[in-house]
Scaffold this motif. Sequence first.
Motif, PDB file in Angstrom:
ATOM      1  N   TYR A  46      66.706  52.529  45.670  1.00 11.34           N
ATOM      2  CA  TYR A  46      67.870  51.660  45.470  1.00 11.34           C
ATOM      3  C   TYR A  46      69.163  52.439  45.354  1.00 11.34           C
ATOM      4  CZ  TYR A  46      64.447  48.008  44.559  1.00 11.34           C
ATOM      5  OH  TYR A  46      63.421  47.113  44.678  1.00 11.34           O
ATOM      6  N   TYR A 241      59.723  36.875  41.785  1.00  7.52           N
ATOM      7  CA  TYR A 241      61.064  37.281  42.192  1.00  7.52           C
ATOM      8  C   TYR A 241      61.148  38.754  42.542  1.00  7.52           C
ATOM      9  CZ  TYR A 241      61.970  32.966  39.633  1.00  7.52           C
ATOM     10  OH  TYR A 241      61.935  31.691  39.180  1.00  7.52           O
TER      11      TYR A 241
ATOM     12  N   PHE B 133      73.705  47.238  51.939  1.00  9.77           N
ATOM     13  CA  PHE B 133      73.097  48.567  51.784  1.00  9.77           C
ATOM     14  C   PHE B 133      71.944  48.787  52.760  1.00  9.77           C
ATOM     15  CE2 PHE B 133      69.700  46.476  49.668  1.00  9.77           C
ATOM     16  CZ  PHE B 133      70.272  45.580  48.767  1.00  9.77           C
TER      17      PHE B 133
ATOM     18  N   ALA C 198      70.367  32.556  49.304  1.00 11.88           N
ATOM     19  CA  ALA C 198      69.688  32.336  50.583  1.00 11.88           C
ATOM     20  C   ALA C 198      69.110  30.923  50.563  1.00 11.88           C
ATOM     21  CB  ALA C 198      68.570  33.351  50.780  1.00 11.88           C
ATOM     22  N   ILE C 200      66.735  29.162  49.730  1.00 15.64           N
ATOM     23  CA  ILE C 200      65.501  29.190  48.945  1.00 15.64           C
ATOM     24  C   ILE C 200      65.640  28.253  47.756  1.00 15.64           C
ATOM     25  CG2 ILE C 200      64.829  31.544  49.555  1.00 15.64           C
ATOM     26  CD1 ILE C 200      66.212  32.494  47.014  1.00 15.64           C
ATOM     27  N   ILE C 253      74.759  34.693  51.111  1.00 16.48           N
ATOM     28  CA  ILE C 253      73.945  33.578  51.588  1.00 16.48           C
ATOM     29  C   ILE C 253      72.648  34.046  52.244  1.00 16.48           C
ATOM     30  CG2 ILE C 253      75.988  32.162  51.918  1.00 16.48           C
ATOM     31  CD1 ILE C 253      75.507  32.340  54.919  1.00 16.48           C
ATOM     32  N   THR C 254      72.395  35.354  52.239  1.00 15.02           N
ATOM     33  CA  THR C 254      71.099  35.849  52.696  1.00 15.02           C
ATOM     34  C   THR C 254      70.330  36.500  51.555  1.00 15.02           C
ATOM     35  OG1 THR C 254      71.924  38.044  53.274  1.00 15.02           O
ATOM     36  CG2 THR C 254      72.024  36.361  54.975  1.00 15.02           C
ATOM     37  N   TYR C 255      70.903  36.467  50.372  1.00 10.93           N
ATOM     38  CA  TYR C 255      70.328  37.212  49.265  1.00 10.93           C
ATOM     39  C   TYR C 255      69.233  36.471  48.517  1.00 10.93           C
ATOM     40  CZ  TYR C 255      73.084  41.483  48.970  1.00 10.93           C
ATOM     41  OH  TYR C 255      73.593  42.730  49.187  1.00 10.93           O
ATOM     42  N   LYS C 256      68.146  37.190  48.259  1.00 11.03           N
ATOM     43  CA  LYS C 256      67.103  36.692  47.354  1.00 11.03           C
ATOM     44  C   LYS C 256      67.263  37.448  46.032  1.00 11.03           C
ATOM     45  CE  LYS C 256      63.615  35.401  50.703  1.00 11.03           C
ATOM     46  NZ  LYS C 256      62.296  35.670  51.257  1.00 11.03           N
ATOM     47  N   PRO C 257      66.550  37.032  44.970  1.00 12.99           N
ATOM     48  CA  PRO C 257      66.764  37.674  43.673  1.00 12.99           C
ATOM     49  C   PRO C 257      66.684  39.200  43.706  1.00 12.99           C
ATOM     50  CG  PRO C 257      65.406  35.739  43.383  1.00 12.99           C
ATOM     51  CD  PRO C 257      65.654  35.868  44.862  1.00 12.99           C
ATOM     52  N   ASN C 258      65.711  39.760  44.405  1.00 11.71           N
ATOM     53  CA  ASN C 258      65.571  41.213  44.393  1.00 11.71           C
ATOM     54  C   ASN C 258      66.754  41.913  45.072  1.00 11.71           C
ATOM     55  OD1 ASN C 258      63.641  43.325  43.542  1.00 11.71           O
ATOM     56  ND2 ASN C 258      63.685  43.888  45.690  1.00 11.71           N
ATOM     57  N   ASP C 259      67.333  41.272  46.085  1.00 10.17           N
ATOM     58  CA  ASP C 259      68.500  41.857  46.749  1.00 10.17           C
ATOM     59  C   ASP C 259      69.683  41.914  45.796  1.00 10.17           C
ATOM     60  OD1 ASP C 259      67.573  39.722  49.464  1.00 10.17           O
ATOM     61  OD2 ASP C 259      66.990  41.814  49.138  1.00 10.17           O
ATOM     62  N   MET C 261      69.554  42.003  42.583  1.00  8.58           N
ATOM     63  CA  MET C 261      69.260  43.036  41.590  1.00  8.58           C
ATOM     64  C   MET C 261      69.611  44.415  42.142  1.00  8.58           C
ATOM     65  SD  MET C 261      67.050  45.607  40.488  1.00  8.58           S
ATOM     66  CE  MET C 261      65.709  45.541  41.652  1.00  8.58           C
ATOM     67  N   ALA C 262      69.250  44.651  43.412  1.00  9.84           N
ATOM     68  CA  ALA C 262      69.519  45.954  44.015  1.00  9.84           C
ATOM     69  C   ALA C 262      71.015  46.257  44.028  1.00  9.84           C
ATOM     70  CB  ALA C 262      68.954  46.000  45.433  1.00  9.84           C
ATOM     71  N   LEU C 263      71.817  45.271  44.446  1.00  6.52           N
ATOM     72  CA  LEU C 263      73.263  45.493  44.537  1.00  6.52           C
ATOM     73  C   LEU C 263      73.860  45.769  43.152  1.00  6.52           C
ATOM     74  CD1 LEU C 263      75.462  45.451  46.783  1.00  6.52           C
ATOM     75  CD2 LEU C 263      76.098  43.209  45.906  1.00  6.52           C
ATOM     76  N   GLN C 275      67.493  35.587  37.746  1.00  7.03           N
ATOM     77  CA  GLN C 275      66.495  35.390  36.692  1.00  7.03           C
ATOM     78  C   GLN C 275      66.329  36.631  35.821  1.00  7.03           C
ATOM     79  OE1 GLN C 275      65.977  34.595  39.878  1.00  7.03           O
ATOM     80  NE2 GLN C 275      65.269  32.479  39.982  1.00  7.03           N
ATOM     81  N   PHE C 277      63.984  38.594  35.146  1.00  2.00           N
ATOM     82  CA  PHE C 277      63.059  39.680  35.475  1.00  2.00           C
ATOM     83  C   PHE C 277      63.778  41.002  35.682  1.00  2.00           C
ATOM     84  CE2 PHE C 277      63.616  40.745  39.990  1.00  2.00           C
ATOM     85  CZ  PHE C 277      64.504  39.768  40.374  1.00  2.00           C
TER      86      PHE C 277
END
Lengths: 280, 294, 431
Positions: A46, A241, B133, C198, C200, C253-259, C261-263, C275, C277
């Motif tokens: 990351y 998630y 990224f 996204a 979802i 608008i393409t982001y899921k939760p993990n994306d 989090m990464a940013l 969420q 997590f």
Amino acid sequence: MMQANLFGRVISLIAKYLFVLFLVVLFFFPVAWILLTSIKTTGDIYAWPPVYIPAHPTLQNYHTVLFGSKLGRYILNSVIVSSLSTLSVLFFASLAGYSIARIRFRGRHLLLMFFLSMSMFPQLAIVPSLFIWFRQIGLINSFMGIVLAYTGLFSPLALWILATYFRTIPLEIEESAKLDGCSRLRILWSILMPLSIPGVIAASLIVFIQTWNEFFLALVILSKNLLRTATVGIALYPGEYAFPWELITTATFLAIVPIFALTAVFQKQIIGGLTAGSLK
Amino acid sequence: MVQRKLNDSTYGLLLVAPVFIIVVGILFLPTLYTIGLSLSNFSFLKGHTLRFVGFTNFVSIFSDSEFVSSLANTVVFTVVTVFLELSIGLVLALILNRSFAFMGLLRTTILFPWALPTALNAIIWRWLFNPDFGFFNTILIQLGLTSVKTNWLGEIPLSMYSMMTVAIWKTSSFMALILLTGLQTIPGDLYEAAEIDGAGWFSRLRKITLPLLVPSILLALLFRSMDAFRAFELPFALTEGGPAGSTQTLSLFGYRQFFQFLKFDTGSAVSVVQFVLILLLGTFYLRIFRTENE
Amino acid sequence: MSRSGKWVAFAIFAFAAVSVAMAGGKQEPAMQKPVSIQFAISPREVGKVIPDYISGFEKENPNIKVDWLQVPGVPDEQHTLYVTNMASQADKPDVLAVDVIWPGEFIANGWAAPINDSFSSSELSQYLPGMMNSVTVDGKAYGVPLYTNAIHLFYRKDLLDKYGLSVPKTWEELASTAKEIVQKENNPDLVGYISMWAQIEGLFMNYLQFFWGAGGHFFDNAGKASIDTPAGVKALKTMVGFVKDGLAPQSIITYKPNDAMALFRQGRAVFMVVQDFVWPMLNAADSPVNGKVGMTRVPYFAGHPDASTVCMGGWILIVNPYSTHKAEAARFIKYITSEKAGLEMAVQTGSMPARNGMDANAQLLQQYPIAKQLYADFAVGDVRPSAQAGARYPELSHEMQLEIHSALAGEKTPEQALADAQKNVTKILGK
């Protein structure tokens, strides 16, 4: 004049090399990405600015996946299921393919069309009915069950490939074998199949890879933890998630190693070796 | 030495019988069942009575704009990807048919895209496509080729082009494999004779290679079109059918009906429509190529 | 090897392979004395604590064996598996962990057994009422919640402190705070706001938060869907505005939760709505934002301070109606949803038990301090309208996602999107 010609030839040679190299990179880069990610720490995965090649690679992910999960078992299951399915499909499809390609019997064209059209139905729709039926006859949680299902699913394509290939083998070879007194089946196994190695290998690879990567039927039919195939097993890593790239890339890489091994071993047979048309 | 006691007809049918039985059990009967479902009002709701409703489900899905747009997306996707995959696959097969340096390397790597499970492949590409990224944008920006963070999967119709690219990348090598198998059945002396007659590379391609390759091209076209028309895991894992349903395929729409909304009746109708369309497509191909049938 | 030798070898191999295949399918010999129940849950969220649960339960109940069936963590895949199982009326698994939005449809299809005879009403009142609502129909309860999670607002407290700004309580405050920080930081990589928009389920959850925060209620008092309202328009316009004004990147608008989090983990966002997590990941030792992150409830719009704006998620335990061991299944459920088990789960996995009073549990607060904030946010939370929509909820949610995403992608105006949503959802619900 000569020099210009030589120069032209060198340039075209270099261009060809570069092009092939470009193709290799093109086909390989996601796999390279998977491999690189699997040896990165979470921080590197990351990281921003991005870290392409980790300065401190780690094997921790491999450790976690191999010893902390059942992936090894899942891969073994996949090997068993895919191997059995491939053998099964080859057996049934070669019989039928030979028959349709070489034996003149009434309705063979119709049969071919039947097989073809049956393989056209959307697979997803078939999953519930197959599951209900298999449950009733006790084929759930059995390798026999999934191999049977895959045989049905992938025989049409294999049949067609083999039939197409059989048709290109000169009739004289078969004729002379018949004159020598060979039975039909003997002709198939001892003469046609060996001559059709490229077709056989192509069909086998196709079936092997497709059964290896199939998800929904495997998810539903093999739903005991110890029977899971690799593709389904890898689907157990993501959370609701969370998406652990560390584990998923590692598991994916480990799961496709057998396939790479197969293609590396057989690429010569498929592609090289036989010069076009030398059928002895 | 066993004399052939059975005549051709019986023998031929006997050899085909085993696979016929299996296909009937695994494919035919469930297909019939699904067709039956599509003509019913099946529902899981407690206390529901099952009834035959004729074509009601078909009418209802055709009046659903989401179905119609999924159908359009699927047609576009199939036509474009199959055409490009065939062309690229042909070029690849022609290259692979010769000996070259690095050929062993190419032959091995060519199957990598196809060896990856579709869903996993899509998830990886999704990550590479990430505008902020992901690998593609960061490389392009670092190399100074652009300063814009392209929203690969977040724009209409760019998202569809991206999805097509993934499909083409994944399957061109499969096409190459099928075509290569066909290329190798063409006797070399034909080419030699043509060369002696002074035929150039292109006319050899046109007059010898392509015509003799027709069975393999048909095979590749047929099976690849069928698969493209039923594309499910790619849109599911790459875009969820978005943005705003612009990359949703018929299979994804059908999947939702079956497994998200539990409407097995309309889901079956969608499957039947897919089936009929693919049958028509297959007939069309066979007609065009006028296959040597007997 | 001779020709026949090859065939013999092949035959042996084939026989061996077939034997392995048959062995793979042999059923366990039915144990007469102990009863065996199967429990289906993903190995991800609370997987760590499941083996402890099972061994503890088996010790207390020596005649019951529990088999853990690991299922994919992605809800959609799990749902497909369960639907296929239920369609064939399979008796296993006996206990299933289901997403909080599924009971509505499961109950309507008769896929969950009522539990009122196994659980007394005082036992049922121990669980969070919001979660119990989503599994109760016509006064009958069909399951109990195992754990709950929700969407929170995460912020960079170091950046807020740097510019002397306070944690925003309203969306208006958040927008201006974010704008100010982004401007002053002058970092092209930094965005004001990121979330998972996204197409979802999470998009619908996000929309509901804005919608509730503007005073909206999805179903009106007459039970009709109330979508095309001023609250709805305000909510959707705000979301569209975030993207248009550049507060959030187009990629959202393409982001899921993990994306997301990464940013955020890369330090490139001031605010994130996602969420819970992410909390352990953001505070990991090698995380660039370790120690710089704060968590609070999701904002409301000015003028609606009493709105519940935290959209709840979580997992419910139900008993398979086709199970032949319902009593044992209920016992197991009671065991793993007890206070003791809940504490263990919270501490080991970071997933919060859906029980009342956990936020006063000293042990929990000591070992997992963020639990206090989590429960505080749950207290201003609400669940999605899945129980009211019943079997139609998945269609409703999909339709809402489509319309909202159309507005975000610029295909429709917010007003048009909501008008279409109102029309279509009314048709879906049949009222």
